[in-house]
Each structure stands twice: as structure tokens, then as C-alpha cells.
Design a protein around this motif. Structure first.
Motif, PDB file in Angstrom:
ATOM      1  N   UNK A  28       0.834  -1.204   0.000  1.00 21.51           N
ATOM      2  CA  UNK A  28       0.000   0.000   0.000  1.00 21.51           C
ATOM      3  C   UNK A  28       0.867   1.252   0.000  1.00 21.51           C
ATOM      4  N   UNK A  29       1.929   1.229   0.773  1.00 16.71           N
ATOM      5  CA  UNK A  29       2.837   2.377   0.831  1.00 16.71           C
ATOM      6  C   UNK A  29       3.507   2.600  -0.534  1.00 16.71           C
ATOM      7  N   UNK A  30       3.929   1.515  -1.179  1.00 17.65           N
ATOM      8  CA  UNK A  30       4.536   1.630  -2.510  1.00 17.65           C
ATOM      9  C   UNK A  30       3.526   2.201  -3.505  1.00 17.65           C
ATOM     10  N   UNK A  31       2.289   1.721  -3.449  1.00 18.51           N
ATOM     11  CA  UNK A  31       1.253   2.238  -4.342  1.00 18.51           C
ATOM     12  C   UNK A  31       0.990   3.718  -4.099  1.00 18.51           C
ATOM     13  N   UNK A  32       0.992   4.129  -2.845  1.00 20.48           N
ATOM     14  CA  UNK A  32       0.773   5.544  -2.522  1.00 20.48           C
ATOM     15  C   UNK A  32       1.926   6.384  -3.080  1.00 20.48           C
ATOM     16  N   UNK A  33       3.166   5.922  -2.898  1.00 19.05           N
ATOM     17  CA  UNK A  33       4.320   6.648  -3.429  1.00 19.05           C
ATOM     18  C   UNK A  33       4.280   6.703  -4.955  1.00 19.05           C
ATOM     19  N   UNK A  34       3.942   5.587  -5.582  1.00 19.29           N
ATOM     20  CA  UNK A  34       3.844   5.543  -7.038  1.00 19.29           C
ATOM     21  C   UNK A  34       2.772   6.505  -7.539  1.00 19.29           C
ATOM     22  N   UNK A  35       1.620   6.525  -6.862  1.00 16.61           N
ATOM     23  CA  UNK A  35       0.542   7.439  -7.262  1.00 16.61           C
ATOM     24  C   UNK A  35       0.982   8.894  -7.104  1.00 16.61           C
ATOM     25  N   UNK A  36       1.693   9.191  -6.026  1.00 13.68           N
ATOM     26  CA  UNK A  36       2.179  10.566  -5.824  1.00 13.68           C
ATOM     27  C   UNK A  36       3.152  10.980  -6.903  1.00 13.68           C
ATOM     28  N   UNK A  37       4.102  10.097  -7.231  1.00 12.62           N
ATOM     29  CA  UNK A  37       5.075  10.413  -8.281  1.00 12.62           C
ATOM     30  C   UNK A  37       4.395  10.545  -9.637  1.00 12.62           C
ATOM     31  N   UNK A  38       3.449   9.657  -9.897  1.00 16.11           N
ATOM     32  CA  UNK A  38       2.724   9.730 -11.156  1.00 16.11           C
ATOM     33  C   UNK A  38       1.945  11.031 -11.255  1.00 16.11           C
TER      34      UNK A  38
END
Length: 180
Positions: free
Chosen positions: A56-66
Motif C-alpha cells: 500500500x505504501x509503494x502504491x501511494x508513493x507511485x501514485x504521488x510520483x505519477x
């Protein structure tokens, strides 16, 4: 009192409760196979929770970068769009200027063509007059030679058909001399 207590004395009730407490204490103090399974299940649950939390943390970081990259692309597109709009407006203005210039030059070309046609017509007219005057000069010269040789009738015959009113002043002088 509930039905559970009916017909029993307090002492019996107390003994029963103590037996239950002992059983509970025994279950907690004596290791069973169930306890190992429970520990393994608890350990699996903690690992599973950590993995899910990490994912979930990786997905949140990926969404933020995207989202950040997407915003940069939007800003870039807006800048390009403004630049393109400005270029289109400049090109439209330049196209209008060139269209006006083409109209002006077309008008000038038509005027120049008209002048050229007029000049060509005048040139043809002048050339025709010049040719006629050359012919007249040649006839006048021939008539003067004939008169000077004493052949006046030949001189008159050479000048037959010459209209005196179309001659220049100098040609009139030679015309009169040839016919005297």
C-alpha cells in the motif's frame, strides 16, 4: 435466580467455578499443539500485514510520483499550447500581410501590363510613322535627284500620291523644291 442455580447450594456453585478456573489456568500454562499453530498463524498474520502495508505504501508513493509527473506534463502541454496559439496568431497575421501584399502587387502588375500594352502600341505607331517618313524621305530624295538631273516629270511621278499635309516642315521644303 437463573435456572442454572436452582437446587444447588452456594458451595457446589463455588466448586464448579473453581474447576472452571483451574481448567482455564491449565490451558494457558500447558503448551499444546494448538498453541504452536496459533503462534505460526499469528506470525503469518503479522508478515501478511507488513507485506500489505508495504505494498500500500509503494502504491501511494507511485501514485504521488505519477501525479507529480502528470502535473508537469500538463504544465508543459499548457506552455506548448500557448506557444502554438501565439505561433498560429502570428502566422495568421503574416498570412494576412502577405495576402494584402499579393493583392497590391497584382494591382501593380496589372497597371504595369496596361502601361506595357500602351507603350507597345505607341512604339508600333512610332515605328509605323518612322517607316512612312523614311519611305517619304527616300521618295523625296529620289525626286530631288531626278529634278537636279533635269527630269521634272519623273520627279512629279515619283511624288504622286504623297499628301503634303502629312509631311514635316523639312519634308515640305524638299517636296516644294522637287516640284518647282
Amino acid at each position: 435466580m437463573p435456572d442454572f442455580f436452582k437446587g444447588k447450594s452456594n458451595e457446589q456453585f463455588r466448586i464448579r467455578i473453581l474447576k472452571c478456573i483451574r481448567k482455564i489456568n491449565l490451558c494457558t500454562t500447558i503448551p499444546h499443539k494448538g498453541d504452536d499453530i496459533m503462534k505460526q498463524n499469528t506470525k503469518f498474520l503479522w508478515i501478511y500485514t507488513a507485506i500489505l502495508f508495504s505494498f500500500a505504501l509503494i502504491l501511494i508513493l507511485f501514485a504521488g510520483l505519477t501525479q507529480n509527473n502528470f502535473q508537469k506534463e500538463l504544465d508543459e502541454q499548457a506552455t506548448l499550447s500557448k506557444g502554438m496559439e501565439q505561433s498560429v496568431s502570428e502566422l495568421t497575421a503574416r498570412n494576412q500581410q502577405l495576402s494584402d501584399e499579393v493583392k497590391r502587387l497584382t494591382g501593380e502588375l496589372e497597371a504595369t501590363k496596361a502601361q506595357l500594352e500602351e507603350t507597345s502600341r505607341l512604339r508600333t505607331e512610332v515605328e509605323d510613322r518612322f517607316r512612312i517618313h523614311e519611305e517619304l524621305d527616300a521618295r523625296l530624295s529620289k525626286a530631288l535627284w531626278q529634278r537636279n538631273d533635269g527630269n521634272r516629270s519623273a520627279a512629279r511621278k515619283t511624288l504622286d500620291g504623297v499628301d503634303r499635309s502629312t509631311l514635316t516642315e523639312s519634308q515640305k521644303y524638299f517636296y516644294d523644291r522637287a516640284l518647282r
